[in-house]
Design an enzyme around this catalytic site. Structure first.
Site, short mmCIF file in Angstrom:
data_model
loop_
_atom_site.label_atom_id
_atom_site.label_comp_id
_atom_site.label_asym_id
_atom_site.label_seq_id
_atom_site.Cartn_x
_atom_site.Cartn_y
_atom_site.Cartn_z
N ASP A 140 -5.76 1.63 4.97
CA ASP A 140 -7.17 2.14 5.65
C ASP A 140 -7.33 1.72 6.77
O ASP A 140 -7.56 0.58 7.18
CB ASP A 140 -7.39 1.81 3.87
N ASN B 199 -2.89 -6.93 -5.97
CA ASN B 199 -3.36 -6.87 -4.41
C ASN B 199 -3.20 -7.37 -3.62
O ASN B 199 -2.94 -7.99 -3.51
CB ASN B 199 -5.71 -6.92 -4.56
N ALA B 200 -2.27 -6.55 -2.93
CA ALA B 200 -1.53 -7.51 -2.01
C ALA B 200 -2.20 -8.68 -1.35
O ALA B 200 -1.42 -9.71 -0.28
CB ALA B 200 -0.03 -6.71 -1.00
N SER C 21 6.50 9.32 3.70
CA SER C 21 5.01 9.04 3.01
C SER C 21 4.21 10.50 3.12
O SER C 21 4.26 11.44 4.04
CB SER C 21 4.28 8.02 3.72
N GLU C 22 3.95 10.68 2.12
CA GLU C 22 2.56 12.06 2.33
C GLU C 22 1.58 11.71 3.32
O GLU C 22 1.07 12.87 3.74
CB GLU C 22 1.46 12.11 0.66
N GLU C 23 1.34 10.33 3.57
CA GLU C 23 -0.06 10.62 4.89
C GLU C 23 1.18 11.07 5.38
O GLU C 23 0.33 11.37 6.78
CB GLU C 23 -0.24 8.60 4.59
N GLY D 142 0.56 -1.45 0.41
CA GLY D 142 -0.18 -0.19 -0.42
C GLY D 142 0.70 1.12 0.42
O GLY D 142 0.94 2.41 0.84
N LEU E 114 2.46 1.57 6.32
CA LEU E 114 2.58 2.59 6.73
C LEU E 114 1.01 3.18 6.30
O LEU E 114 0.81 3.60 5.03
CB LEU E 114 3.36 3.25 5.68
N GLU F 124 0.93 -1.09 -4.86
CA GLU F 124 -0.39 -0.15 -4.98
C GLU F 124 -1.40 -1.00 -5.60
O GLU F 124 -1.67 -1.69 -6.29
CB GLU F 124 -0.35 1.57 -5.16
#
Length: 256
Positions: free
Chosen positions: A160, A137-138, A235-237, A77, A157, A100
Site C-alpha cells: 500500500d 500485522n507484520a 501476484s494478482e496485483e 502483505g 510486493l 496478511e
C-alpha cells in the site's frame, strides 16, 4: 404448466452463495472474499500472536513440518496469495509463509491453500504442504514469529503506497522497521521489493540505502535471480499492472 427456470436459477444462486467454491476448479472464488484495499496497520485489530517465536506452533500450518525445520521465506502483505503459491511450487523443500492483515483476504488464501492441498492429494501427490498464510500485522509482531537470522528471503510486493504524507508512517518500509527486518533476516538474506508507484519505489530505495545493514543488488544480480521474473505477475496485483500496461519498479537488497 409452471415455469420453473427462474426458480431454479435463484436456487442455484443461493447454493452458490452458500458454497463459494467453484464447481469447475475446486478452488475458492475470490468474489466472495472481497475487501477494501486499505487497512490501518496502526489500529488495534485484536490479533492472536505468540509471545515469542518458541511459542509458535508451526505444525498447525504445515502438516509435514519436522522438528528443526523452519520457515525461511516470508511474503509480507501476501494479498490473495498468487506469489505465495508460486514460491511453494518453485521451492518445494522450503517453508514459505504469507502474512496478511485483512480478514477476508487472509481467509481466501487459507481456503485456497487447503483446496490446492486436497486437489493434490486426490491425484496421489502431496504438494502445497510447504505454504501457509497467517492473518497478522507484520509491522507490529514480526519478531514474535521469527528468531534472529531465521529468514532467508522477505518479499514486499506492491505494498500500500499510503499516498498522503500524514500516512507515510504507515508504509511497510521505514527506518525503524528495517532494523526489525534485519534482525529476522540471516546474513546474505534478500529483501525483494516491487511496486508500480514510482514515488514509493524512490522512498523504499532511499530508506534502504540509508540503512547500514542493507546493500542493493546490481542490475545484473537482480536479473540473474530466478525469482525475479515471477515478481512481475505471479501476484494478482502484479498481473493487474501488466494488464493495464503499468510500470514496475524493482529493487532487491542484501542483508549485510
Amino acid at each position: 404448466m409452471v415455469a420453473t427456470g427462474g426458480r431454479d436459477q435463484e436456487k442455484n444462486q443461493e447454493l452458490d452463495v452458500l458454497n463459494p467454491t467453484s464447481a469447475v476448479t475446486g478452488l475458492p472464488q475470490k468474489r466472495y472474499y472481497r475487501q477494501r484495499a486499505h487497512s490501518n496497520p496502526i489500529a488495534d485489530h485484536s490479533f492472536d500472536y505468540p509471545a515469542r517465536p518458541e511459542d509458535m506452533d508451526w505444525r498447525s500450518l504445515y502438516p509435514n513440518i519436522q522438528p528443526g525445520d523452519q520457515v525461511s521465506f516470508a511474503d509480507i502483505g501476501c494479498g490473495y496469495g498468487g506469489f505465495l503459491i508460486t514460491l511453494g511450487e518453485m521451492f518445494p523443500e522450503t517453508f514459505s509463509i504469507g502474512m496478511e492483515i485483512r480478514v477476508k483476504v487472509s481467509d481466501y488464501v487459507v481456503d485456497r491453500i487447503a483446496a490446492l492441498r486436497q486437489k493434490s492429494l486426490s491425484t496421489g501427490e502431496c504438494a502445497y504442504q510447504n505454504v501457509a498464510c497467517l492473518r497478522t500485522n507484520a509491522m507490529k509482531y514480526l519478531p514474535n514469529y521469527f528468531t534472529k537470522g531465521q529468514l532467508e528471503k522477505m518479499f514486499f510486493l506492491y505494498p500500500d503506497p499510503h499516498f498522503k504524507r500524514a500516512k507515510h508512517k504507515w508504509r511497510i518500509i521505514n527506518q525503524a522497521l528495517l532494523s526489525e527486518y534485519a534482525y529476522v533476516l540471516r546474513r546474505g538474506g534478500l529483501v525483494y521489493t516491487m511496486t508500480d508507484v514510482e514515488d514509493l519505489h524512490k522512498w523504499i530505495v532511499a530508506h534502504m540505502e540509508e540503512h547500514p545493514l542493507y546493500e542493493r543488488l546490481t542490475e545484473e544480480e537482480s536479473k540473474s535471480d530466478p525469482i525475479t521474473p515471477k515478481l512481475y505477475q505471479s501476484s494478482e496485483e502484479g498481473a493487474k499492472v501488466v494488464r493495464n500496461n503499468g510500470d514496475h519498479f524493482l529493487a532487491i537488497f542484501r542483508r549485510l
